[in-house]
Design an enzyme around this catalytic site. Structure first.
Site, PDB file in Angstrom:
ATOM      1  N   GLY A  73       0.826  -1.039  -0.022  1.00  0.00           N
ATOM      2  CA  GLY A  73       0.252   0.165  -0.153  1.00  0.00           C
ATOM      3  C   GLY A  73       0.664   1.142  -0.523  1.00  0.00           C
ATOM      4  O   GLY A  73       0.551   2.272  -0.646  1.00  0.00           O
ATOM      5  N   ASN A 154      -8.020   3.672   9.558  1.00  0.00           N
ATOM      6  CA  ASN A 154      -7.626   2.367   9.805  1.00  0.00           C
ATOM      7  C   ASN A 154      -7.804   2.313  11.184  1.00  0.00           C
ATOM      8  O   ASN A 154      -8.160   1.410  11.841  1.00  0.00           O
ATOM      9  CB  ASN A 154      -5.954   2.006   9.361  1.00  0.00           C
ATOM     10  CG  ASN A 154      -5.428   3.236   9.282  1.00  0.00           C
ATOM     11  OD1 ASN A 154      -5.802   4.275   8.795  1.00  0.00           O
ATOM     12  ND2 ASN A 154      -4.174   3.328   9.884  1.00  0.00           N
ATOM     13  N   GLN A 182      -7.771  -0.857   3.741  1.00  0.00           N
ATOM     14  CA  GLN A 182      -8.438  -0.938   5.135  1.00  0.00           C
ATOM     15  C   GLN A 182      -9.794  -1.771   4.849  1.00  0.00           C
ATOM     16  O   GLN A 182     -10.773  -1.980   4.893  1.00  0.00           O
ATOM     17  CB  GLN A 182      -8.560   0.372   6.152  1.00  0.00           C
ATOM     18  CG  GLN A 182      -7.508   0.222   6.459  1.00  0.00           C
ATOM     19  CD  GLN A 182      -7.492  -0.976   7.471  1.00  0.00           C
ATOM     20  OE1 GLN A 182      -7.805  -1.951   7.373  1.00  0.00           O
ATOM     21  NE2 GLN A 182      -5.418  -1.078   8.312  1.00  0.00           N
ATOM     22  N   SER A 202      -3.421  -3.187  -0.678  1.00  0.00           N
ATOM     23  CA  SER A 202      -2.507  -3.557   0.670  1.00  0.00           C
ATOM     24  C   SER A 202      -2.724  -5.909   0.708  1.00  0.00           C
ATOM     25  O   SER A 202      -4.035  -5.348   1.440  1.00  0.00           O
ATOM     26  CB  SER A 202      -2.075  -3.522   1.675  1.00  0.00           C
ATOM     27  OG  SER A 202      -0.492  -3.698   1.425  1.00  0.00           O
ATOM     28  N   HIS A 204      -1.309  -7.629   2.690  1.00  0.00           N
ATOM     29  CA  HIS A 204      -1.657  -7.964   3.705  1.00  0.00           C
ATOM     30  C   HIS A 204      -2.375  -7.802   5.046  1.00  0.00           C
ATOM     31  O   HIS A 204      -2.660  -8.640   6.319  1.00  0.00           O
ATOM     32  CB  HIS A 204       0.026  -8.504   4.721  1.00  0.00           C
ATOM     33  CG  HIS A 204       0.454  -6.801   5.238  1.00  0.00           C
ATOM     34  ND1 HIS A 204       0.173  -6.248   5.901  1.00  0.00           N
ATOM     35  CD2 HIS A 204       0.855  -5.436   4.577  1.00  0.00           C
ATOM     36  CE1 HIS A 204       0.330  -5.006   6.745  1.00  0.00           C
ATOM     37  NE2 HIS A 204       0.622  -4.516   5.676  1.00  0.00           N
ATOM     38  N   THR A 240      12.081  -7.444 -11.089  1.00  0.00           N
ATOM     39  CA  THR A 240      11.685  -9.230 -11.135  1.00  0.00           C
ATOM     40  C   THR A 240       9.952  -9.446 -10.737  1.00  0.00           C
ATOM     41  O   THR A 240      10.226  -8.692  -9.697  1.00  0.00           O
ATOM     42  CB  THR A 240      12.781 -10.035 -11.369  1.00  0.00           C
ATOM     43  OG1 THR A 240      14.257  -9.778 -11.620  1.00  0.00           O
ATOM     44  CG2 THR A 240      12.174 -11.528 -11.220  1.00  0.00           C
ATOM     45  N   CYS A 328       4.214   5.285  20.663  1.00  0.00           N
ATOM     46  CA  CYS A 328       5.642   5.853  21.761  1.00  0.00           C
ATOM     47  C   CYS A 328       6.307   6.137  20.617  1.00  0.00           C
ATOM     48  O   CYS A 328       7.024   5.398  20.341  1.00  0.00           O
ATOM     49  CB  CYS A 328       5.771   4.965  22.435  1.00  0.00           C
ATOM     50  SG  CYS A 328       6.466   5.190  23.944  1.00  0.00           S
TER      51      CYS A 328
END
Ligand SMILES: *Cc1c(COP(=O)(O)O)cnc(C)c1O
Length: 388
Positions: A73, A154, A182, A202, A204, A240, A328
């Protein structure tokens, strides 16, 4: 209830689903370069073209050749902004209109264009995360090059009206891009109904492997490669082919499409159970995001008087894995830019947790969270009162 591991961070990433994993393992030995002319190369290539058709189908693209495979993404989004850099460099049309709640890869690409002298507008959102349409109408003018609005957020899950935004953009002659990372696999995504010129995906986030993504590019709109080299992907994206990753993407996309109705039904039921249980058991919570234009798997809640990071760590001790609205960064707790944009203020933003459910989530998992969460919030609130 016995201790268990409850992963509720599916918006961060998803596990490989079994069918995808099996297909990838079966093909692990297929090593031929998909650009080679020999038989093995052509067979590798045909698997890539099958995957391209599956990804095109997931987003309703009639022509598979409008899909370009990328590394994810972030790369897809950056390709769009790099294209705008070239398209707008010398012309009068160079204004970029995006939103304050985009994923960092869009926000930072937009800031890069700003640093290159492009006028960039970051549209605000209302308390439920919907973009300010009046501001959009005001800001999109005859100098606007690109409108980029994410389909679904997201962090809070709010869904935007991309079809309407596209019409407004096109009425002014601007290109329209949406980051649908998302949205895909969670709500219907349709490049034709939405009328977008560019759309980001994306792999994953839809139960496929990491490091693979796609960009839908409508025929005839400009595109500038981010990675120059060979002729892969019609010269739009050199390098590739990632045979196995792309194969996994194809399987994941096909299953995401065929499972969509059931996914929406199951996620909505589990989300409602978690939502109602939290609201009943814990006083003074604020549910972030839109009440119904929201991803069926995403529930973002602020717990005033408790720190998000502390809630996250206590939940983690119970085996419950979630995200917080503050990251953080360099030792200081930066509240989420998305939550701040909804106007809830730093205190509430700090005390927020994102529960993102997925295919493996069960009613028992939700019940487990509803057993463990209330005492954690009560304890943290008590501690913060003692300190104050
Ligand atoms: C995860 C995500 C991205 C980034 O995708 P990668 O493949 O991890 O680079 C972009 N946009 C949104 C909305 C995301 O959730």
């Amino acid at each position: 209830m016995d201790k268990r591991t409850v992963y509720l961070d599916y918006n961060a990433t998803t596990p490989l689903r079994a069918e995808v994993k099996d297909a990838m393992i079966t093909d692990l030995g297929v090593f031929a370069n998909a650009s080679s002319m020999h038989d093995a190369g052509r067979r590798a290539r045909s698997r890539i073209e099958e995957a391209r058709s599956a990804v095109a189908a997931l987003v309703g693209a009639p022509d598979p050749q409008s899909i370009v495979f990328t590394s994810g993404g972030s790369e897809s989004n950056n390709t769009v902004f790099a294209t705008m850099f070239h398209a707008g460099r010398s012309g009068a049309r160079r204004k970029i209109v995006t939103t304050a709640i985009e994923h960092p890869c869009v926000l930072n690409a937009a800031k890069w264009l700003e640093s290159e002298g492009f006028p960039v507008i970051f549209l605000g959102v209302d308390g439920q995360g919907k973009i300010d349409m009046d501001a959009l109408v005001r800001e999109v003018d005859d100098t606007t090059l690109l409108v980029s609005v994410m389909a679904a957020n997201n962090e809070i899950g709010t869904i935007q009206d991309i079809a309407r935004i596209s019409k407004l953009a096109h009425a002014r002659g601007a290109f329209i891009h949406t980051d649908a990372t998302q949205a895909a696999g969670k709500i219907p995504v349709d490049v034709e109904a939405w009328g977008v010129d560019y759309l980001t995906l994306s792999c994953h986030k839809i139960y496929g492997p990491k490091g693979v993504g796609a960009l839908f590019i409508r025929k005839g709109v400009p595109v500038e490669p981010l990675i120059r080299g060979g002729h892969q992907e019609h010269g739009v994206r050199a390098g590739t082919y990632n045979n196995i990753g792309i194969l996994g993407f194809g399987v994941a996309a096909r299953l995401a499409l065929s499972d969509l109705d059931r996914y929406v039904r199951e996620m909505s039921t589990l989300r409602a159970k978690l939502h109602d249980g939290i609201v009943e058991a814990i006083p003074k919570v604020r549910v972030n995001g839109h009440p119904y234009d929201v991803l069926p798997n995403t529930l973002n809640v602020s717990f005033p008087g408790a720190e998000g990071e502390s809630i996250l760590l206590y939940l983690d001790l119970e085996g419950i894995e979630v995200s917080t609205g503050s990251a953080c960064a360099s030792g200081s707790l930066e509240p989420s830019h998305v939550l701040l944009a909804t106007g809830i203020g730093p205190a509430l933003a700090h005390g927020s947790i994102r529960f993102s459910l997925g295919r493996d989530t069960t009613g028992g998992d939700v019940a487990y969270v509803l057993e463990k969460l209330p005492p954690i919030i009560a304890r943290l609130r008590k501690m913060s009162t003692v300190q104050a």
